[in-house]
Design a protein around this motif. Structure first.
Motif, PDB file in Angstrom:
ATOM      1  N   TRP A   1       0.826  -1.203   0.000  1.00 39.62           N
ATOM      2  CA  TRP A   1       0.000   0.000   0.000  1.00 39.62           C
ATOM      3  C   TRP A   1       0.867   1.264   0.000  1.00 39.62           C
ATOM      4  N   PHE A   2       2.071   1.165   0.562  1.00 43.39           N
ATOM      5  CA  PHE A   2       2.974   2.312   0.519  1.00 43.39           C
ATOM      6  C   PHE A   2       3.484   2.544  -0.903  1.00 43.39           C
ATOM      7  N   SER A   3       3.577   1.472  -1.694  1.00 42.58           N
ATOM      8  CA  SER A   3       3.915   1.642  -3.102  1.00 42.58           C
ATOM      9  C   SER A   3       2.802   2.373  -3.835  1.00 42.58           C
ATOM     10  N   VAL A   4       1.561   2.037  -3.498  1.00 44.57           N
ATOM     11  CA  VAL A   4       0.416   2.715  -4.112  1.00 44.57           C
ATOM     12  C   VAL A   4       0.424   4.204  -3.771  1.00 44.57           C
ATOM     13  N   LEU A   5       0.685   4.506  -2.499  1.00 47.16           N
ATOM     14  CA  LEU A   5       0.724   5.914  -2.081  1.00 47.16           C
ATOM     15  C   LEU A   5       1.861   6.662  -2.770  1.00 47.16           C
ATOM     16  N   THR A   6       3.002   6.011  -2.908  1.00 50.67           N
ATOM     17  CA  THR A   6       4.113   6.637  -3.628  1.00 50.67           C
ATOM     18  C   THR A   6       3.746   6.874  -5.086  1.00 50.67           C
ATOM     19  N   GLY A   7       3.021   5.937  -5.681  1.00 52.25           N
ATOM     20  CA  GLY A   7       2.569   6.121  -7.052  1.00 52.25           C
ATOM     21  C   GLY A   7       1.652   7.322  -7.200  1.00 52.25           C
ATOM     22  N   LEU A   8       0.823   7.562  -6.206  1.00 51.40           N
ATOM     23  CA  LEU A   8      -0.049   8.732  -6.250  1.00 51.40           C
ATOM     24  C   LEU A   8       0.755  10.027  -6.176  1.00 51.40           C
TER      25      LEU A   8
ATOM     26  N   CYS B   1       7.835  12.020   2.890  1.00 49.35           N
ATOM     27  CA  CYS B   1       8.229  11.929   4.297  1.00 49.35           C
ATOM     28  C   CYS B   1       7.141  11.241   5.122  1.00 49.35           C
ATOM     29  N   LEU B   2       5.893  11.610   4.893  1.00 46.48           N
ATOM     30  CA  LEU B   2       4.788  10.966   5.613  1.00 46.48           C
ATOM     31  C   LEU B   2       4.706   9.479   5.293  1.00 46.48           C
ATOM     32  N   ILE B   3       4.885   9.134   4.017  1.00 48.72           N
ATOM     33  CA  ILE B   3       4.805   7.728   3.617  1.00 48.72           C
ATOM     34  C   ILE B   3       5.926   6.920   4.259  1.00 48.72           C
TER      35      ILE B   3
END
Length: 364
Positions: A74-81, A125-127
């Protein structure tokens, strides 16, 4: 009586009782596996081969962690966003600053570029903080949920704003320096990348729907800023862990990160090189597009049926989707690597290994 007393002394000193049943024990050679002979604080006797081995061990352990805890994707998804935001913002910036619109000046363009960088770095940073807080120091323990980890990360938002501002100033300055020097090295690499083959070359122009013109610029700007941000985060890899795990102030975290980096630069370099080789190897596959594009005749049936009817663009789009997915997975692996190396450096053991396991006993 003397023999009985001697027997009691031997039993008491050796901790052996004749009434105790036999206990099978594993061979002593198996109780100290080579893989746990850390910490990652090599002394003067540790050579390059030791750093390479530890770097490979940390990277392989991080990959195994992601394979075991797929929720971390899910952190990969957030980074993609975040990357998608950078691309769309750069696309809009180029549209508004190009003929025939030119709605923004060059000065305003620089300010907006800084804002894009600031927002992007803050989100990253948040991710990263959410990733560090979602994982326990020991993977044997159960980690917290992704949502709770991100919620805990927001408590450090003020420090992240200050740190993001510093990073954004540095990142924007380097980006503008690259643009002002007119270095075409990265630009030539990206134009050779199959971005140009996703949208047909006929769609040129300067309007907002002119795909190739604005897409190539936005792709170039996004990748350049990504490379700059990755370099900055590598150089300051432990600032975020120290901020959120040790709860130190920002300047103390920067100093602590510098101290830790001096100790484990070799292991970090090994991980960077290995992950970079994976990205480079997969990126080189894009050369196939250029070979086919140059070899196939424009008037051949294959070209007409496959290229003009969208097959070529579909294949290129699938390749780019796979490339982008690989990049996002590697970003999460990199975050786990930083977390594991930080744990090794501060606690002296690999995550998942019981404390004291594999160390020499110092009892008197």
């Amino acid at each position: 009586m003397r023999l009985a007393q001697l027997s009691e002394i031997i039993q008491r000193r050796m901790g052996w009782c004749p009434n105790t049943g036999m206990v099978r024990a594993a061979p002593s050679v198996l109780s100290m596996p080579l893989g746990v002979m850390l910490p990652l604080e090599p002394d003067g006797s540790a050579g390059g081969s030791g750093r390479i081995g530890r770097g490979i061990e940390v990277l392989s352990g991080s990959i195994k962690t992601l394979n075991k805890e797929k929720r971390l994707l899910w952190f990969s998804v957030l980074t993609g966003l975040v990357i998608a935001f950078m691309f769309m913002a750069q696309y809009a910036l180029h549209v508004l600053g190009s003929y025939p619109y030119e709605m923004i000046s060059s000065t305003l363009g620089v300010v907006l570029t800084f804002c894009i960088e600031l927002i992007s770095v803050f989100c990253i940073c948040l991710i990263l903080a959410g990733l560090f807080l979602s994982r326990p120091a020991d993977p044997v323990d159960a980690g917290v949920s992704i949502r709770l980890g991100l919620s805990k990360a927001t408590t450090h938002a003020r420090a992240f704003v200050c740190w993001s501002g510093i990073m954004a100033v540095l990142g924007t300055s380097v980006y503008l320096l690259i643009v002002s020097t007119g270095d075409l090295t990265i630009q030539s690499l990206i134009t050779r990348f199959p971005f140009g083959y996703i949208v047909t070359p006929e769609i040129y122009g300067s309007g907002p729907i002119a795909g190739l013109f604005h897409i190539q610029y936005a792709s170039l700007a996004t990748i350049q800023m990504m490379i700059i941000n990755v370099a900055l985060f590598i150089l300051t890899a432990f600032v975020i862990p120290v901020l959120v795990l040790e709860k130190k102030p920002l300047w103390a975290a920067i100093g602590e990160s510098t101290r830790l980096m001096k100790k484990i630069w070799g292991e970090m370099l090994v991980c960077i090189l290995l992950l970079g080789m994976v990205i480079t190897g997969f990126s080189l596959i894009s050369g196939i597009f250029q070979v086919i594009f140059s070899a196939v005749l424009l008037d051949s049936p294959f070209w007409y049926e496959f290229y003009y009817k969208g097959g070529w663009s579909a294949v290129a789009a699938l390749y780019m989707a796979a490339w982008f997915t690989l990049i996002l997975i590697i970003t999460t692996i990199s975050g786990i690597v930083i977390r594991n190396i930080y744990t090794c450096t501060t606690s002296g053991r690999m995550p998942g290994v019981p404390e004291g396991y594999g160390r020499k006993e110092t009892s008197g």
